[in-house]
Design an enzyme around this catalytic site. Structure first.
Site, short mmCIF file in Angstrom:
data_model
loop_
_atom_site.label_atom_id
_atom_site.label_comp_id
_atom_site.label_asym_id
_atom_site.label_seq_id
_atom_site.Cartn_x
_atom_site.Cartn_y
_atom_site.Cartn_z
N THR A 14 0.83 -1.21 0.00
CA THR A 14 0.00 0.00 0.00
C THR A 14 0.86 1.26 0.00
O THR A 14 0.71 2.15 -0.85
CB THR A 14 -0.92 0.00 1.25
OG1 THR A 14 -1.64 -1.22 1.28
CG2 THR A 14 -1.86 1.18 1.24
N VAL A 15 1.80 1.34 0.94
CA VAL A 15 2.59 2.57 1.09
C VAL A 15 3.69 2.65 0.01
O VAL A 15 3.88 3.70 -0.62
CB VAL A 15 3.20 2.67 2.51
CG1 VAL A 15 3.97 3.97 2.67
CG2 VAL A 15 2.11 2.58 3.57
N LYS A 46 8.42 -9.62 -1.52
CA LYS A 46 8.47 -11.03 -1.12
C LYS A 46 8.23 -11.91 -2.34
O LYS A 46 8.84 -12.93 -2.54
CB LYS A 46 7.37 -11.29 -0.08
CG LYS A 46 7.93 -11.57 1.29
CD LYS A 46 6.90 -12.14 2.24
CE LYS A 46 5.73 -11.23 2.48
NZ LYS A 46 4.99 -11.47 3.70
N LYS A 106 5.99 2.15 12.72
CA LYS A 106 5.84 2.55 14.14
C LYS A 106 6.11 1.41 15.08
O LYS A 106 6.55 1.63 16.21
CB LYS A 106 4.45 3.14 14.41
CG LYS A 106 3.29 2.22 14.08
CD LYS A 106 2.81 2.45 12.69
CE LYS A 106 1.78 1.44 12.25
NZ LYS A 106 1.10 1.82 11.05
N GLU A 130 8.30 10.27 9.79
CA GLU A 130 7.04 11.04 9.85
C GLU A 130 5.81 10.18 9.56
O GLU A 130 4.74 10.37 10.16
CB GLU A 130 7.11 12.21 8.86
CG GLU A 130 5.90 13.09 8.83
CD GLU A 130 5.60 13.74 10.17
OE1 GLU A 130 6.29 14.69 10.54
OE2 GLU A 130 4.66 13.29 10.87
N VAL A 133 3.48 7.93 12.41
CA VAL A 133 2.37 8.38 13.26
C VAL A 133 1.43 9.26 12.45
O VAL A 133 1.84 10.24 11.84
CB VAL A 133 2.86 9.18 14.49
CG1 VAL A 133 1.68 9.56 15.38
CG2 VAL A 133 3.88 8.38 15.28
N GLY A 135 -0.13 8.92 9.64
CA GLY A 135 0.04 8.95 8.19
C GLY A 135 0.49 10.28 7.63
O GLY A 135 1.60 10.73 7.89
N GLY A 188 -7.11 -1.14 2.70
CA GLY A 188 -5.65 -1.03 2.94
C GLY A 188 -5.29 -0.23 4.19
O GLY A 188 -4.14 0.11 4.37
N LYS A 206 2.11 4.35 18.47
CA LYS A 206 2.17 5.74 18.00
C LYS A 206 2.22 6.71 19.19
O LYS A 206 2.93 7.71 19.15
CB LYS A 206 0.97 6.03 17.10
CG LYS A 206 1.05 5.25 15.79
CD LYS A 206 -0.28 5.24 15.06
CE LYS A 206 -0.20 4.57 13.71
NZ LYS A 206 -1.51 4.26 13.13
#
Ligand SMILES: NC(=O)C1=CN([C@@H]2O[C@H](COP(=O)(O)OP(=O)(O)OC[C@H]3O[C@@H](n4cnc5c(N)ncnc54)[C@H](OP(=O)(O)O)[C@@H]3O)[C@@H](O)[C@H]2O)C=CC1
Ligand SMILES: N[C@@H](CC=O)C(=O)O
Ligand code: NA
Length: 434
Positions: A14-15, A46, A106, A130, A133, A135, A188, A206
């Protein structure tokens, strides 16, 4: 100065996919800010065959982390794979190879942040986090830089998008807990194992990071009292509404002199408090500083592009430091020794729901249980459940200490007139001066 900065990406979920997209789409803006181009050189995954949400050249992908970590051309490693042990090993390896690191992790920063920042500093590397915590909300930068001159005394946050999404849909649309959790997973927002979302651990991680920065003390995960939302019922949400409150999973950190408390739990917030209107996957962090007063930071706390924005902003910060030759100098050690409050020093209002035998003397017995602990009622209602010979009591107390509440709960559980303690929640946001 190089004419192109190379990034090694650990993770393309996702990120990670959002990071690739922003780096590609915002080349002009990045070049304007840092004076050179940016490229994603290699990406750790993976499964090489997995279908991706973005189009990506196959030869950029690898399953061997060391192809990235030992590549002399990689300047910055972006860790967006999640998990703890492998991520820690890879980040330490990257830092020892003099690569700057940006992470959204986190779990890792809450447990090993002190160690990782020390190693970064020893190697004159930046380690920015950044995205870890809230997003896309620049809350870490706000605490570290924006509020650097102030003394923060209170932090209250909705810092988990998944649980806020669940509570919002349960409260506003009457949806069932399991259905909404599934929806949050599909979108997600949820962690790979959503237990850490719903049981409050993600928010606790967080809050560990925020309290450490806000109070400048070495706050650790084990200092946070944690309770999740899995036992919150729609009846609790409805009774809370009746009394003028919205149910939220709140991270709460407060300092009185140098003694602190940090907790995460389902909490009732007055409808007119700014945190009550933070809905769905949105996050918000309320920060009270002695000089600045009340501030609140609001925005998307999860999701691909919002989280990736925080990552890419950290990348810009790394690259600006590279130009100035000042990498690895920005992390500041905690200023104060940590002192954790004891239960009798922690004060708040509470909401109780329990059933009692519907008979003469029950109410007097309940009153005496609370009176013995010096707790007085602010609001109370009794609803008869005639068919069972029971009545339900729902009440809100005035402020009392956590140790007094523990005693009351114990006495209610063992009382002959009490059938069942159905729920018990903290109320927050009405105690600025306590
Ligand atoms: N999702 C969000 O909204 C937010 C997430 N975060 C944090 O960002 C990080 C990433 O989250 P997210 O993108 O949602 O996670 P995903 O599960 O979507 O993606 C993880 C990626 O890492 C790869 N990966 C995981 N473990 C390994 C491993 N051992 N070796 C090689 N590759 C691996 C996966 O490969 P493959 O694709 O092949 O399976 C996948 O591409 C986590 O730390 C999370 O807590 C922070 C803020 C918000
Ligand atoms: N699972 C997390 C993702 C962001 O940190 C959340 O729901 O907030
Ligand atoms: Na953030």
């Amino acid at each position: 100065m190089k004419d192109c900065i190379s990034i090694g990406l650990l993770g393309l979920g996702t990120v990670g996919s959002g990071v690739v997209k922003i780096v590609e789409d915002h080349q002009d803006r990045l070049a304007h800010q840092i004076g050179c181009s940016v490229q994603v050189k290699k990406i750790l995954v993976k499964d090489l065959e997995k279908e991706r949400s973005i189009s990506i050249q196959k030869d950029l992908l690898t399953t061997d982390a060391y192809e990235i970590l030992d590549d002399a051309e990689v300047d910055v490693v972006v860790e967006v794979m999640g998990g703890i042990e492998d991520a820690r090993k890879y980040i330490l390896h990257a830092l020892r190879n003099k690569k700057h690191v940006v992470t959204a992790n986190k779990d890792l920063m809450a447990l090993y942040g002190t160690e990782l920042l020390r190693v970064a500093n020893e190697n004159k590397c930046d380690l920015f986090y950044e995205a870890s915590v809230a997003g896309g909300i620049p809350i870490i930068r706000s605490l570290v830089d924006g509020l650097a001159a102030d003394r923060v005394t209170k932090l209250m946050g909705i810092v988990n998008g998944t649980t806020n999404f669940i509570l919002t849909k349960m409260s506003n649309e009457g949806k069932a807990y399991e259905d909404v959790l599934k929806e949050a997973q599909e979108l997600g927002f949820a962690e790979a194992d959503p237990t850490s979302d719903v049981e409050g651990l993600d928010a606790a991680r967080k809050m560990t990071i925020l309290a450490k920065l806000g109070f400048s003390m070495d706050v650790e995960l084990e200092d946070v009292q944690v309770r999740g939302i899995s036992s919150v019922s729609s009846e609790d949400i409805d009774f809370a509404k009746y009394f003028g409150y919205t149910m939220k999973l709140i991270g709460y950190a407060k300092r009185n002199d140098n003694r602190i408390e940090v907790s995460v739990g389902p909490t009732l917030i007055a409808h007119n408090h700014p945190l009550a209107s933070v809905s769905n996957e949105f996050n918000a962090v309320y920060v009270y500083g002695e000089a600045v007063g009340e501030t609140m930071f609001y925005g998307p706390g999860a999701g691909s592009l919002p989280t990736a924005t925080a990552i890419v902003s950290d990348l810009v910060a790394v690259m600006k430091n590279m130009r100035l030759g000042v990498n690895g100098t920005s992390a500041v050690l905690p200023q104060y020794p940590k002192e954790i409050k004891e239960d009798h020093e922690i004060y708040f209002k509470s909401f109780f729901r329990f059933t009692v035998k519907d008979q003469l003397g029950s109410f007097a017995e309940i009153t005496s249980i609370f009176t013995e602990s010096d707790i007085s009622f602010e609001k109370i209602i009794q609803v008869p459940l005639k068919h069972k010979g029971l009545a339900e009591i729902i009440l809100v107390t005035h402020h009392a200490s956590y140790s007094a509440y523990k005693k009351v709960l114990e006495n209610l559980e063992t009382s002959d007139v009490v059938d069942e303690v159905r729920s018990y929640y903290r109320i927050a946001g009405e105690d600025l001066d306590v």
